[in-house]
Design a protein around this motif. Structure first.
Motif, mmCIF file in Angstrom:
data_model
loop_
_atom_site.group_PDB
_atom_site.id
_atom_site.type_symbol
_atom_site.label_atom_id
_atom_site.label_comp_id
_atom_site.label_asym_id
_atom_site.label_seq_id
_atom_site.Cartn_x
_atom_site.Cartn_y
_atom_site.Cartn_z
ATOM 1 N N ALA A 110 0.825 -1.210 0.000
ATOM 2 C CA ALA A 110 0.000 0.000 0.000
ATOM 3 C C ALA A 110 0.859 1.259 0.000
ATOM 4 C CB ALA A 110 -0.942 -0.004 1.198
ATOM 5 N N TRP A 114 1.076 4.065 -2.916
ATOM 6 C CA TRP A 114 0.815 5.463 -2.594
ATOM 7 C C TRP A 114 1.984 6.350 -3.013
ATOM 8 C CZ3 TRP A 114 2.903 8.135 1.968
ATOM 9 C CH2 TRP A 114 2.406 9.422 2.102
ATOM 10 N N GLN A 115 3.211 5.905 -2.748
ATOM 11 C CA GLN A 115 4.391 6.690 -3.113
ATOM 12 C C GLN A 115 4.524 6.856 -4.627
ATOM 13 O OE1 GLN A 115 6.751 8.318 -1.237
ATOM 14 N NE2 GLN A 115 5.485 7.892 0.547
ATOM 15 N N ASN A 117 2.004 7.167 -6.627
ATOM 16 C CA ASN A 117 0.757 7.824 -7.050
ATOM 17 C C ASN A 117 -0.218 6.877 -7.734
ATOM 18 O OD1 ASN A 117 1.496 10.353 -6.032
ATOM 19 N ND2 ASN A 117 2.711 10.765 -7.854
ATOM 20 N N LEU A 119 -2.212 4.972 -5.695
ATOM 21 C CA LEU A 119 -3.314 5.055 -4.742
ATOM 22 C C LEU A 119 -3.484 6.513 -4.358
ATOM 23 C CD1 LEU A 119 -2.834 2.169 -2.136
ATOM 24 C CD2 LEU A 119 -4.599 2.376 -3.851
ATOM 25 N N ASP A 120 -4.722 6.964 -4.350
ATOM 26 C CA ASP A 120 -5.003 8.346 -3.985
ATOM 27 C C ASP A 120 -5.729 8.341 -2.641
ATOM 28 O OD1 ASP A 120 -5.406 11.061 -3.959
ATOM 29 O OD2 ASP A 120 -7.073 11.006 -5.388
ATOM 30 N N PHE A 121 -5.086 8.905 -1.633
ATOM 31 C CA PHE A 121 -5.690 8.954 -0.309
ATOM 32 C C PHE A 121 -6.384 10.287 -0.038
ATOM 33 C CE2 PHE A 121 -2.396 5.686 0.912
ATOM 34 C CZ PHE A 121 -3.316 4.660 1.009
#
Length: 132
Positions: A110, A114-115, A117, A119-121
């Motif tokens: 995860a 995320w790092q 880009n 996954l968009d939190f």
């Protein structure tokens, strides 16, 4: 078959542990927005009271911990639901290590997504109060 023999307090307790663990675990695909991310953010906010720079790292640790707790609760609930006797002491350390290993792997994936880009939190607009 007697209904009282099928449904005991111990089975209800272990069933609840399994369901609660499932909701916290990475196996539940919709749980992050409702359970894990608020828990992780709350953990991060609590730790960031000591240093504002710790918000993101502590949130990652909080996310990891919530997944570990979920997997361990799910394993304990399932094993104890099936077993009549309390024999989980012999497998408790194994369950904890399996929970730590799978949760760590999931959290690493995860964070990498995320790092990069993937996954968009970012919060959806309906949660931030903005119209656009």
């Amino acid at each position: 078959m007697n209904l009282q023999n099928l449904i005991t307090w111990n089975k209800l307790k272990n069933g609840f542990l399994f369901v609660f663990g499932f909701l916290l675990s990475p196996l539940c695909w919709w749980n992050d927005l409702i359970f894990n991310l608020p828990i992780a953010y709350g953990f991060g906010k609590l730790i960031s009271l000591f240093s504002a720079d710790l918000l993101i790292p502590a949130s990652i640790v909080g996310y990891w911990l919530s997944n570990i707790v979920g997997i361990i609760l799910m394993q304990l609930g399932a094993v104890n639901f099936i077993k009549d006797k309390s024999e989980e002491e012999s497998n408790l350390s194994k369950n904890i290590w399996v929970g730590i290993g799978t949760s760590t792997a999931f959290t690493i994936v995860a964070v990498i997504l995320w790092q990069n880009n993937l996954l968009d939190f970012a919060l959806p607009s309906f949660l931030t109060g903005s119209i656009l």
